[in-house]
Design a protein around this motif. Structure first.
Motif, PDB file in Angstrom:
ATOM      1  N   LEU A   1       0.663  -1.241  -0.116  1.00  0.00           N
ATOM      2  CA  LEU A   1       0.098  -0.104   0.275  1.00  0.00           C
ATOM      3  C   LEU A   1       0.976   1.395  -0.085  1.00  0.00           C
ATOM      4  O   LEU A   1       0.510   2.327  -0.494  1.00  0.00           O
ATOM      5  N   GLU A   2       1.882   1.092   0.489  1.00  0.00           N
ATOM      6  CA  GLU A   2       2.941   2.468   0.773  1.00  0.00           C
ATOM      7  C   GLU A   2       4.078   2.296  -0.223  1.00  0.00           C
ATOM      8  O   GLU A   2       4.681   3.368  -0.419  1.00  0.00           O
ATOM      9  N   PHE A   3       4.510   1.138  -0.581  1.00  0.00           N
ATOM     10  CA  PHE A   3       5.832   1.252  -1.476  1.00  0.00           C
ATOM     11  C   PHE A   3       5.565  -0.205  -2.340  1.00  0.00           C
ATOM     12  O   PHE A   3       5.263  -1.149  -2.088  1.00  0.00           O
ATOM     13  N   GLN A   4       6.030   0.304  -3.636  1.00  0.00           N
ATOM     14  CA  GLN A   4       6.179  -0.626  -4.755  1.00  0.00           C
ATOM     15  C   GLN A   4       7.252  -1.266  -4.689  1.00  0.00           C
ATOM     16  O   GLN A   4       8.394  -0.733  -5.140  1.00  0.00           O
ATOM     17  N   PRO A   5       7.385  -2.624  -4.582  1.00  0.00           N
ATOM     18  CA  PRO A   5       8.801  -3.381  -4.673  1.00  0.00           C
ATOM     19  C   PRO A   5       9.363  -3.357  -6.170  1.00  0.00           C
ATOM     20  O   PRO A   5       8.412  -3.538  -6.969  1.00  0.00           O
ATOM     21  N   SER A   6      10.585  -3.439  -6.309  1.00  0.00           N
ATOM     22  CA  SER A   6      11.288  -3.612  -7.588  1.00  0.00           C
ATOM     23  C   SER A   6      11.834  -4.932  -7.755  1.00  0.00           C
ATOM     24  O   SER A   6      12.285  -5.359  -9.088  1.00  0.00           O
ATOM     25  N   THR A   7      12.175  -5.573  -6.813  1.00  0.00           N
ATOM     26  CA  THR A   7      12.568  -6.938  -6.725  1.00  0.00           C
ATOM     27  C   THR A   7      11.606  -8.054  -6.249  1.00  0.00           C
ATOM     28  O   THR A   7      10.871  -7.641  -5.069  1.00  0.00           O
ATOM     29  N   LEU A   8      11.872  -9.333  -6.172  1.00  0.00           N
ATOM     30  CA  LEU A   8      11.133 -10.627  -5.256  1.00  0.00           C
ATOM     31  C   LEU A   8      11.543 -10.289  -4.059  1.00  0.00           C
ATOM     32  O   LEU A   8      10.796 -10.213  -3.121  1.00  0.00           O
ATOM     33  N   GLU A   9      13.051  -9.990  -3.901  1.00  0.00           N
ATOM     34  CA  GLU A   9      13.353  -9.968  -2.344  1.00  0.00           C
ATOM     35  C   GLU A   9      12.851  -8.729  -1.551  1.00  0.00           C
ATOM     36  O   GLU A   9      12.522  -8.807  -0.555  1.00  0.00           O
ATOM     37  N   GLU A  10      12.869  -7.663  -2.392  1.00  0.00           N
ATOM     38  CA  GLU A  10      12.135  -6.632  -1.697  1.00  0.00           C
ATOM     39  C   GLU A  10      10.757  -6.886  -1.399  1.00  0.00           C
ATOM     40  O   GLU A  10      10.074  -6.448  -0.327  1.00  0.00           O
ATOM     41  N   ALA A  11       9.934  -7.671  -2.166  1.00  0.00           N
ATOM     42  CA  ALA A  11       8.714  -7.907  -2.276  1.00  0.00           C
ATOM     43  C   ALA A  11       8.370  -8.811  -0.778  1.00  0.00           C
ATOM     44  O   ALA A  11       7.537  -8.744  -0.049  1.00  0.00           O
ATOM     45  N   LYS A  12       9.341  -9.560  -0.652  1.00  0.00           N
ATOM     46  CA  LYS A  12       9.265 -10.749   0.292  1.00  0.00           C
ATOM     47  C   LYS A  12       9.620 -10.002   1.758  1.00  0.00           C
ATOM     48  O   LYS A  12       8.727 -10.288   2.543  1.00  0.00           O
ATOM     49  N   SER A  13      10.320  -9.143   1.637  1.00  0.00           N
ATOM     50  CA  SER A  13      10.618  -8.331   2.885  1.00  0.00           C
ATOM     51  C   SER A  13       9.503  -7.661   3.337  1.00  0.00           C
ATOM     52  O   SER A  13       9.265  -7.594   4.557  1.00  0.00           O
ATOM     53  N   LEU A  14       8.809  -6.864   2.539  1.00  0.00           N
ATOM     54  CA  LEU A  14       7.482  -6.349   2.963  1.00  0.00           C
ATOM     55  C   LEU A  14       6.667  -6.954   3.016  1.00  0.00           C
ATOM     56  O   LEU A  14       5.794  -6.609   4.251  1.00  0.00           O
ATOM     57  N   VAL A  15       6.265  -8.052   2.664  1.00  0.00           N
ATOM     58  CA  VAL A  15       5.236  -9.194   3.078  1.00  0.00           C
ATOM     59  C   VAL A  15       5.516  -9.645   4.414  1.00  0.00           C
ATOM     60  O   VAL A  15       4.390  -9.673   5.396  1.00  0.00           O
ATOM     61  N   ILE A  16       6.839 -10.029   4.671  1.00  0.00           N
ATOM     62  CA  ILE A  16       7.168 -10.499   6.054  1.00  0.00           C
ATOM     63  C   ILE A  16       6.889  -9.466   7.202  1.00  0.00           C
ATOM     64  O   ILE A  16       6.203  -9.799   8.048  1.00  0.00           O
ATOM     65  N   LYS A  17       7.314  -8.254   6.880  1.00  0.00           N
ATOM     66  CA  LYS A  17       7.068  -7.100   7.576  1.00  0.00           C
ATOM     67  C   LYS A  17       5.663  -6.965   8.081  1.00  0.00           C
ATOM     68  O   LYS A  17       5.436  -6.740   9.228  1.00  0.00           O
ATOM     69  N   ARG A  18       4.714  -7.000   7.180  1.00  0.00           N
ATOM     70  CA  ARG A  18       3.336  -6.856   7.299  1.00  0.00           C
ATOM     71  C   ARG A  18       2.535  -7.941   7.858  1.00  0.00           C
ATOM     72  O   ARG A  18       1.708  -7.919   8.626  1.00  0.00           O
ATOM     73  N   PHE A  19       2.999  -9.194   7.446  1.00  0.00           N
ATOM     74  CA  PHE A  19       2.212 -10.368   7.714  1.00  0.00           C
ATOM     75  C   PHE A  19       3.027 -11.303   8.589  1.00  0.00           C
ATOM     76  O   PHE A  19       2.469 -12.469   8.992  1.00  0.00           O
ATOM     77  N   SER A  20       4.320 -11.067   8.748  1.00  0.00           N
ATOM     78  CA  SER A  20       5.146 -11.852   9.743  1.00  0.00           C
ATOM     79  C   SER A  20       5.417 -13.105   9.266  1.00  0.00           C
ATOM     80  O   SER A  20       6.042 -14.032   9.818  1.00  0.00           O
ATOM     81  N   LYS A  21       5.354 -13.259   7.980  1.00  0.00           N
ATOM     82  CA  LYS A  21       5.776 -14.611   7.174  1.00  0.00           C
ATOM     83  C   LYS A  21       5.493 -14.514   5.655  1.00  0.00           C
ATOM     84  O   LYS A  21       5.013 -13.445   4.959  1.00  0.00           O
ATOM     85  N   TRP A  22       6.210 -15.337   4.965  1.00  0.00           N
ATOM     86  CA  TRP A  22       6.038 -15.539   3.404  1.00  0.00           C
ATOM     87  C   TRP A  22       5.108 -16.532   3.153  1.00  0.00           C
ATOM     88  O   TRP A  22       5.314 -17.650   3.232  1.00  0.00           O
ATOM     89  N   PRO A  23       3.921 -15.939   2.861  1.00  0.00           N
ATOM     90  CA  PRO A  23       2.743 -17.224   2.829  1.00  0.00           C
ATOM     91  C   PRO A  23       2.914 -18.222   1.926  1.00  0.00           C
ATOM     92  O   PRO A  23       3.439 -18.056   0.859  1.00  0.00           O
ATOM     93  N   TYR A  24       2.308 -19.541   2.146  1.00  0.00           N
ATOM     94  CA  TYR A  24       2.514 -20.463   1.403  1.00  0.00           C
ATOM     95  C   TYR A  24       2.169 -20.392  -0.036  1.00  0.00           C
ATOM     96  O   TYR A  24       2.695 -20.618  -0.897  1.00  0.00           O
ATOM     97  N   ALA A  25       0.952 -19.801  -0.453  1.00  0.00           N
ATOM     98  CA  ALA A  25       0.417 -19.533  -1.583  1.00  0.00           C
ATOM     99  C   ALA A  25       1.279 -18.587  -2.349  1.00  0.00           C
ATOM    100  O   ALA A  25       1.597 -18.941  -3.669  1.00  0.00           O
ATOM    101  N   VAL A  26       2.026 -17.667  -1.834  1.00  0.00           N
ATOM    102  CA  VAL A  26       2.717 -16.856  -2.545  1.00  0.00           C
ATOM    103  C   VAL A  26       4.087 -17.421  -2.977  1.00  0.00           C
ATOM    104  O   VAL A  26       4.607 -17.328  -4.178  1.00  0.00           O
ATOM    105  N   ARG A  27       4.526 -18.136  -1.917  1.00  0.00           N
ATOM    106  CA  ARG A  27       6.001 -18.841  -2.210  1.00  0.00           C
ATOM    107  C   ARG A  27       5.686 -19.940  -3.372  1.00  0.00           C
ATOM    108  O   ARG A  27       6.285 -20.153  -4.371  1.00  0.00           O
ATOM    109  N   LYS A  28       4.615 -20.535  -3.236  1.00  0.00           N
ATOM    110  CA  LYS A  28       4.335 -21.741  -4.544  1.00  0.00           C
ATOM    111  C   LYS A  28       4.136 -20.900  -6.111  1.00  0.00           C
ATOM    112  O   LYS A  28       4.826 -21.487  -6.950  1.00  0.00           O
ATOM    113  N   LEU A  29       3.413 -20.104  -5.892  1.00  0.00           N
ATOM    114  CA  LEU A  29       3.130 -19.506  -7.213  1.00  0.00           C
ATOM    115  C   LEU A  29       4.286 -18.647  -7.707  1.00  0.00           C
ATOM    116  O   LEU A  29       4.481 -18.833  -8.834  1.00  0.00           O
ATOM    117  N   LEU A  30       5.006 -17.948  -6.833  1.00  0.00           N
ATOM    118  CA  LEU A  30       6.177 -17.266  -7.434  1.00  0.00           C
ATOM    119  C   LEU A  30       7.391 -17.692  -7.482  1.00  0.00           C
ATOM    120  O   LEU A  30       8.505 -17.425  -8.280  1.00  0.00           O
TER     121      LEU A  30
END
Length: 313
Positions: free
Chosen positions: A37-66
């Motif tokens: 909502l506040e920041f658009q990642p430019s890499t998968l690693e940035e995305a993973k960091s933002l998701v973990i910060k917000r949800f405290s985990k890298w969700p199963y479904a996201v990991r499988k798909l990406l």
């Protein structure tokens, strides 16, 4: 290459249909959009960091798909009453790359893909059973020939959405001698297995009592009667890993005028001691009957077998 099932059902706002958006844009998407909502990642690693910060985990479904779905993998969807076969592409899109209103659709992560709508008559039992799995995304176990069949379906329907092969019953009958018994069972839907069991028993003198064919009666699939006023209660289990049917569990239903017939496609179908009045159908008997009675097959099963055995050539 792998085969997967996916359900596109993120927590969208009212009036925003994530499935329809993915279909229109040729995407395979999942949620967790609030991470961006506040920041658009430019890499998968940035995305993973933002998701973990917000949800405290890298969700199963996201990991499988990406991370685990690969370019060229098949992804099956069964939504809004229709089946779709998708071929995953390499490119991943995240957050606002999906749509400027991605957060309202709750689509945070997606992979580009080619889509084709598949009529249900072409969908094998293995895929039908796989798409009802509870997880948002997970693998469907198919063998190499099943995978090839799905490739054929994808290619033909991509060119002509109305494609349907012309079946030569004599050729199909001859080809069926080449198929492995358990491969045949895996192609069949649960209804097709039940139909085969009922038709085989009808050739043995039993008549189906249609009013007993209710899903709400889990102990038996249906009942049959014969000219001697006997009743036959039938239980059928099918699928990749169907339950075995121990005869001892069904002994209590046997009476002087009531028999029990069991059929499971589990390799160890009938564990334990045989019981009087409980008939366990042998796999090879039902297989041989079906191969020798192609006329009894549904048009859907004939089509799937034709693709499996003949279109590949």
């Amino acid at each position: 290459m792998s085969t997967w099932k996916l359900s596109i059902k993120p927590d969208s706002e009212s009036g925003f249909n994530a499935f329809n958006l993915c279909k229109e844009k040729s995407l395979l998407g999942v949620g967790w959009s609030a991470a961006y909502l506040e920041f658009q990642p430019s890499t998968l690693e940035e995305a993973k960091s933002l998701v973990i910060k917000r949800f405290s985990k890298w969700p199963y479904a996201v990991r499988k798909l990406l991370e685990e779905v690969k370019c060229g993998d098949h992804v099956w969807l069964h939504q809004q009453g229709d089946y779709y076969l998708c071929r995953a592409k390499e490119e991943i899109v995240i957050g606002s790359e999906i749509d400027e209103q991605f957060s309202r659709f709750d689509l945070g992560h997606a992979r580009k893909a080619l889509w084709v709508k598949v009529p249900e008559i072409f969908v094998s039992g293995a895929v039908q059973r796989g798409t009802i799995a509870q997880r948002m995304i997970q693998r469907i176990k198919v063998n190499s020939r099943e995978r090839n069949c799905n490739d054929i379906i994808f290619e033909r329907l991509s060119v002509d959405p109305d494609w349907c092969p012309e079946i030569d019953t004599k050729v199909l009958s001859n080809k069926l001698n080449e198929i492995d018994m358990y491969v045949l069972f895996s192609i069949m839907t649960p209804d097709e297995v039940e139909d085969t069991v009922s038709m085989y028993l009808q050739t043995q003198g039993w008549c189906l009592v249609k009013s007993t064919c209710f899903r709400s009666k889990p102990t038996f699939e249906f009942s049959m009667v014969n000219k001697r006023s006997e009743v036959c209660s039938v239980q059928v289990k099918s699928g990749k890993y169907p339950d075995p049917l121990p005869p001892k569990q069904y002994e209590k239903f046997v009476t002087d005028t009531t028999k029990v017939v069991l059929f499971s496609t589990n390799p160890n179908a009938y564990p334990g001691e045989p019981k009087v009045g409980v008939r366990c159908l042998d796999h090879s008997i039902l297989f041989s009957w079906l191969v020798n009675n192609v006329w009894s097959m549904t048009e859907s099963l004939k089509l799937k077998l034709w693709i499996h055995l003949c279109e590949e050539g």
